[in-house]
Design an enzyme around this catalytic site. Structure first.
Site, PDB file in Angstrom:
ATOM      1  N   HIS A  21       8.037  -2.541  12.714  1.00 54.60           N
ATOM      2  CA  HIS A  21       8.803  -1.576  11.926  1.00 54.60           C
ATOM      3  C   HIS A  21      10.224  -2.085  11.686  1.00 54.60           C
ATOM      4  CE1 HIS A  21       5.481   0.804  13.583  1.00 54.60           C
ATOM      5  NE2 HIS A  21       5.571   1.493  12.452  1.00 54.60           N
TER       6      HIS A  21
ATOM      7  N   GLU B 132       2.011   5.853   4.278  1.00 52.79           N
ATOM      8  CA  GLU B 132       0.713   5.686   4.941  1.00 52.79           C
ATOM      9  C   GLU B 132      -0.362   5.218   3.958  1.00 52.79           C
ATOM     10  OE1 GLU B 132       0.660   5.463   7.967  1.00 52.79           O
ATOM     11  OE2 GLU B 132       2.519   6.488   8.476  1.00 52.79           O
TER      12      GLU B 132
END
Length: 695
Positions: free
Chosen positions: A429, A343
């Protein structure tokens, strides 16, 4: 997991734009600088600014101007200067460029997002209020709508447009959506969301304070030390040394308490989740400094806040902060080291030239960047509880199916191993697969000898890796060439150039970088770098350690002599650093910088909390013309940690059943199931052992 690009960086509005090496005049590395200076940063910036002002190749019309927004120091003494474009005073979204210069005033290269000449008028036919209304309609739930900002959206067909930022939620996740509305027709031209979520299919300024070393009882990495703020009877989970880093409850404030002891080791405890988060981002920050020479997450000494307790099976970056939810069974916070590193990796991607960009291919590279920084953080930490690997989220087990990505073989869960023309239309992703695969091959090779798994190649070739630290340097310095139209071909070209710049006396790293891209079907790019292997000025050296191994008990230290020798040319300044240290251990060099041909002493000191086990510590000697490494093997203690509180110590070879009680790492554990070798406190053992607290 997500990333956001700030309003200042812009995005490419049309898919397929490529990074290019333009015909900007580049000063040969052998040429003497026109204006030498004692301040290499100022000299590099001045050279880049002169190039930006005079380089016709970077501008498509006289109405355009380039404005420098940041300068980042990379390795090899290169400075990466990021520029934004304006047209008749309007910001050009997707018109960014990078000019690479050095401290002697030479321009070493340029990169730019490509687009057609801008000929649009600057008078909108649609008013700002209508644009805001159109943008508002792009989200089902809206909390705020920004003012409509008139811009030029660059690409194959530049358009006059309004950029409107709509904050709210999609049906499944939070959203900070940048909507680009055609100023002539009122139609939506492009959208880009700052929120980069790990599981998109799932619902769901302060005065200076004293620094403290908090005691953290984490879920994923065991007992750790974390940097906190406070003294006496008032402490907070705010980092005193890393500006902007803090951790608190989702929607609430930073955690505070009267003692500097944090967490209870439970996967459902939010304070424990913040222990894991702070430990991970502080480790990532140190890795960026020690391995890559980067100053903080944003590159300018700042980081971003984190919160835990998100009511979603998810974790995300929203452009200015990170948010961590929980596993689907609600037994674990999504705060493992690789997830936290991922992140904050979005924050790094956003805060390198070109920002976050747009489109699925760019988004896939963004997601892969997060995975790569997560892996780099794990290997830098070398934590014995959460051992480094190339899988993503295995400890969190987000939806009960194990890792969410496999970097060494993305196809293991259906993601693409190889680049193809379908990647620009692949979910982001999944589109992380080719670059993840490339990075693994560059770091480990196709058949590693260090216990890591073998990796298939798309061209049936055999690739030899260069090690994760070198791979990280090549990847990161390539990232500093990034523009808003970043794609796999641009990444190949940039990392090949980085390999040449970083390792000028060797073609080994260049050849491995090239072979790894070939092995994931990203082919040659026009104008890409080549390697001759001739070191600048013929200067090179070697580095060796004596001794190379040692065994100590926790709390003890050992010394080793670092010997450098000139192997070619003249002496050069060599900086010494260490990586791969076990938790609680430090390495101190005396002196920390030597001239090649001299020696230094490294003292490796463990603490009482350093776990038992064997670690490979890498000593890196970084010179002006070459970089070399030497390994030191450190064994701390031996055998299984002793028991405590009169309770027998856990043994890896003993069969345990429900109700059995053991001690391990100064905690008492009760077995809840049958097991052999399931380590108490390890991420994969949460269903086998219950932590009954310290003993």
């Amino acid at each position: 997991m997500t990333s956001r690009r700030g309003l200042a960086t812009g995005i490419a509005g049309v898919a397929g734009l490529a990074l290019s090496l333009l015909a900007l005049p580049v000063t040969p590395a052998s040429a003497a600088p026109a204006h030498p200076s004692a301040d290499p940063l100022a000299t590099a910036i001045a050279a880049a600014d002169r190039a930006a002002a005079g380089a016709v190749g970077l501008r498509t019309s006289s109405a355009e101007s380039l404005h420098r927004v940041s300068t980042t120091l990379g390795d090899a003494g290169l400075y990466y200067n990021s520029y934004e474009r304006t047209y008749d005073g309007l910001r050009v979204v997707g018109g960014d460029a990078v000019i690479v210069s050095d401290g002697t005033g030479r321009v070493r290269g340029t990169d730019s997002a490509e687009g057609a000449a801008i000929t649009v008028g600057t008078k909108p036919a649609v008013d700002a209020a209508r644009a805001a209304s159109v943008a508002r309609g792009q989200l089902p739930t809206v909390s705020t709508v920004s003012k409509s900002d008139l811009v030029v959206l660059w690409g194959a067909q530049p358009k006059l447009a309004y950029e409107v930022v709509v904050k709210g939620r999609t049906a499944k996740a939070p959203s900070n959506l940048h909507v680009f509305v055609d100023a002539a027709t009122g139609k939506v031209l492009d959208q880009r969301d700052d929120v980069k979520a790990e599981s998109p299919a799932m619902s769901g300024a302060n005065a200076a304070a004293p620094a403290a070393a908090g005691n953290g009882n984490s879920y994923y990495v065991g007992q750790v030390s974390i940097d906190t703020t406070g003294s006496g009877s008032s402490y907070s989970m705010r980092d005193p040394n890393r500006s902007g880093i803090s951790c608190g409850r989702e929607g609430g404030s930073v955690f505070t308490k009267s003692s500097d002891n944090w967490g209870n080791g439970s996967g459902t405890d939010l304070e424990t989740g913040c222990v894991d988060t702070l430990y991970s981002v502080q480790t990532e920050w140190n890795m960026l400094k020690d391995w890559l020479g980067r100053n903080g997450i944003d590159g300018n000494g700042r980081g971003f806040p984190a919160s835990v307790g998100l009511s979603d099976v998810n974790a995300y970056w929203d452009g200015s902060s990170t948010h961590f939810g929980h596993s689907q069974d609600n037994q674990r916070q999504a705060t493992s080291m690789d997830v936290v590193g991922h992140e904050f990796g979005h924050g790094i991607f956003q805060n390198t030239p070109g920002g976050a960009g747009s489109g699925n291919e760019n988004g896939g590279l963004n997601e892969s960047t997060g995975d790569i920084f997560g892996a780099l953080t794990e290997f830098y930490a070398n934590n014995p509880v959460d051992k480094p690997d190339f899988t993503v989220g295995e400890g969190v087990n987000l939806v009960g199916n194990g890792p969410i990505r496999y970097m060494y073989n993305p196809g293991q869960i259906g993601d693409p191993n190889c680049y193809s023309s379908s990647i620009p239309n692949t979910e982001v992703h999944s589109a992380a697969g080719p670059q993840n695969h490339w990075f693994y091959l560059l770091a480990e090779g196709s058949s590693p000898s260090d216990g890591q798994p073998s990796s298939p190649t798309c061209n049936n070739s055999s690739v030899t890796g260069v090690g994760i630290q070198k791979a990280g340097k090549i990847f990161y310095n390539g990232l500093l060439h990034k523009t808003s139209s970043w794609n796999h071909k641009a990444a190949r070209k940039a990392t090949l150039q980085a390999a040449v710049d970083l390792f000028p006396g060797s073609c080994t790293e260049f050849n491995a970088t090239k072979a790894a891209w070939d092995a994931v079907s990203v082919g040659a790019v026009s104008g890409e770098a080549t390697c001759t292997g001739n070191p600048p000025a013929g200067n090179d050296f070697s580095v060796a350690l004596s001794p190379t191994t040692a065994t100590v008990q926790p709390g003890e230290s050992v010394k080793s002599t670092v010997t450098t020798k000139i192997t070619n040319g003249n002496a050069q300044s060599v900086k010494l650093t260490a990586s791969g240290l076990p938790s609680g251990a430090t390495a101190t060099f005396d002196p920390a910088t030597v001239q090649s041909g001299a020696t230094a002493t490294v003292t490796i000191a463990t603490s009482a909390s350093t776990p038992k086990g064997t670690s490979k510590i890498t000593i890196t000697a970084t010179g002006a013309n070459a970089t070399h490494t030497s390994d030191f093997t450190l064994t701390v203690g031996s055998g299984t940690p002793p028991g405590c509180g009169g309770v027998a110590a856990w043994d890896a070879n003993t069969f345990y059943g429900p109700g059995d009680v053991v001690s391990y790492h100064s905690h008492k554990w009760t077995s809840t199931w049958y097991s052999v070798g399931a380590e108490p406190g390890a991420p994969g053992s949460w269903a086998v052992w219950t932590d009954n607290g310290a003993c």
